[in-house]
Write an enzyme that holds these catalytic residues in place. Structure first.
Site, PDB file in Angstrom:
ATOM      1  NE  ARG A 132      -9.871  40.721 -33.387  1.00 25.15           N
ATOM      2  CZ  ARG A 132      -9.863  39.543 -32.805  1.00 25.15           C
ATOM      3  NH1 ARG A 132      -9.326  39.513 -32.501  1.00 25.15           N
ATOM      4  NH2 ARG A 132      -9.594  38.014 -34.013  1.00 25.15           N
ATOM      5  CG  ASP A 147      -1.369  30.821 -39.019  1.00 22.59           C
ATOM      6  OD1 ASP A 147      -1.613  31.109 -39.549  1.00 22.59           O
ATOM      7  OD2 ASP A 147      -2.073  30.846 -37.805  1.00 22.59           O
ATOM      8  NE  ARG A 207      -3.327  32.908 -39.427  1.00 27.30           N
ATOM      9  CZ  ARG A 207      -4.084  32.922 -38.043  1.00 27.30           C
ATOM     10  NH1 ARG A 207      -5.018  34.420 -38.125  1.00 27.30           N
ATOM     11  NH2 ARG A 207      -3.742  32.169 -37.558  1.00 27.30           N
TER      12      ARG A 207
END
Length: 427
Positions: free
Chosen positions: A250, A337, A339
């Site tokens: 992850r 977003d 990121r």
């Protein structure tokens, strides 16, 4: 370049006179060259961001990312000498990681220094000669203990084996801390802009904090003042590079409110702890697991912006509904977003990873970035319905409707309108 700064006396213990040095034009003419992507450290050259020995500097910025500001406060307060040199005795990595072929491709890893954990070994002669070279990666051993894993043991989903999972409920891991080190030509290429444009925007949007971005095109490496990342490895770190060993992974972006304090407005902590459980289970079955945790609070928008968005969502007409989830963020922040994930796969390549067998994430941005970087991804593992907090249904349903991965049905527009979160004053 210097200006008269007699009004600004040097901090206690400082060795500088009454001038402020704005750039390294005059003092770094003889510094070591960095050949990004070179196959061996002697050809690549060390990354030197010292502020105490400016003649050695060959990068823009300095070490420690956002913590460099705290270091400045310590110097100003007289608690830290500018000339302090780190004593690296007994700080060597507890586990050997790499080198891997990915380290030698200047386009594969552009946001971290592959040799950052091997400073004492790779640059021993340079250190002995007096160069102030500092690690940007540290590797240690640790135990990870979270209540959700203890609960998984109680419910029989996990069984302690004394090797990966202890009877106490703690998981045995190798833990890696990484500071960002940016190779500017590679960063520009990832984001589809010119290096000149990237440098200019970085300079302007940080309020002119780093003049060398626009005055020193010969310096290609930048140590940005941002948070780094921590990697938790379950099992043998060398197995990460073996595609025949099943890897559960992850990549998780920071969410302080949920990860640390258990806020139920999102699924961040449940997803994180679910991934830890899956990593433990996979490692006990002969595989290996990794959780890469990046400091990108609030979709890299910051926690203040995130809380403003929370208020906007809860106070809008009709309440907090899934159909307006992304719109509220964009209204406040100007973007849904920040990121992006273009730089995220670098840490996976640093670990030598070529295949992720089980990817614990519903994010298509993360999946596409990983696969696009050349890493194969097999099964995608979503969060079980039982772990989704009630108030987080707004987030999870909005993401599924937006195309995030889900093995179940995708809610339509009418269904999204019916998914409603808790109000600001609701119990």
């Amino acid at each position: 370049m210097a200006i008269d700064a007699s009004a600004f006396p040097p901090a206690t213990g400082a060795s500088h006179g009454g001038h402020i040095r704005l750039t390294s034009h005059a003092s770094s003419a003889g510094s070591r060259e960095i050949n990004w992507g070179a196959a061996v450290p002697s050809h690549r050259g060390p990354v030197i961001g010292t502020t105490g020995m400016r003649a050695q500097r060959n990068v823009i910025g300095t070490h420690s990312g956002s913590y460099s500001v705290y270091r400045a406060l310590a110097v100003a307060a007289g608690a830290l000498s500018r000339e302090h040199r780190a004593d690296l005795t007994n700080t060597a990595p507890t586990d050997s990681i790499g080198p891997y072929p990915q380290w030698c491709d200047p386009s594969t890893i552009v946001s971290i220094d592959p040799w950052g954990a091997m400073i004492a070994e790779a640059f021993s002669a340079e250190l002995a000669s007096g160069l102030d070279i500092r690690p940007t990666i540290a590797v240690t051993k640790a135990h990870v203990s979270v209540p959700e894993i203890a609960e998984a043991i109680t419910r029989g989903r996990l069984v302690p084996d004394g090797r990966v999972l202890l009877p106490s409920g703690a998981a045995v891991v190798t833990k890696v801390a990484i500071e960002p080190v940016w190779f500017l030509p590679g960063i520009a290429s990832r984001f589809g802009c010119t290096e000149t444009e990237l440098r200019r925007v970085l300079f302007e949007e940080t309020g002119g904090m780093f003049p060398e971005l626009v005055t020193r095109p010969d310096l290609e490496v930048f140590l940005p003042p941002i948070g780094g990342q921590t990697v938790y490895i379950f099992g043998n770190p060398t197995d990460l590079a073996n595609p025949d060993v099943e890897l559960t992974a992850r990549v998780h972006d920071e969410c302080n409110g949920s990860d640390v304090f258990g806020s139920d407005i999102c699924t961040c902590r449940p997803y994180l702890t679910h991934a830890i459980e899956e990593c433990i289970r996979g490692t006990q079955s002969g595989g290996v697991g990794v959780v890469a945790y990046s400091r990108k609070e609030g979709r890299a928008l910051g926690e203040v912006t995130k809380f403003l968005v929370y208020n906007a969502r809860k106070r809008q007409e009709g309440g907090d509904t899934a159909d307006q989830y992304f719109a509220r963020t964009e209204c406040v922040a100007g973007v849904q977003d920040m990121r992006f994930q273009e730089l995220m796969p670098d840490v996976l390549h640093w670990l030598g990873i070529r295949k992720i067998h089980r990817f614990v994430s519903m994010s298509n941005m993360k999946y596409d970035s990983i696969v696009g970087s050349g890493i194969e991804v097999g099964e995608r593992v979503n969060i079980p319905e039982s772990l989704i907090p009630l108030d987080a249904r707004v987030e999870i349903d909005a993401k599924m409707a937006a195309g995030y991965f889900t093995p179940g049905p995708v809610p339509d527009a009418e269904a999204l309108k019916r998914v409603k979160g808790r109000g600001l004053t609701d119990d």
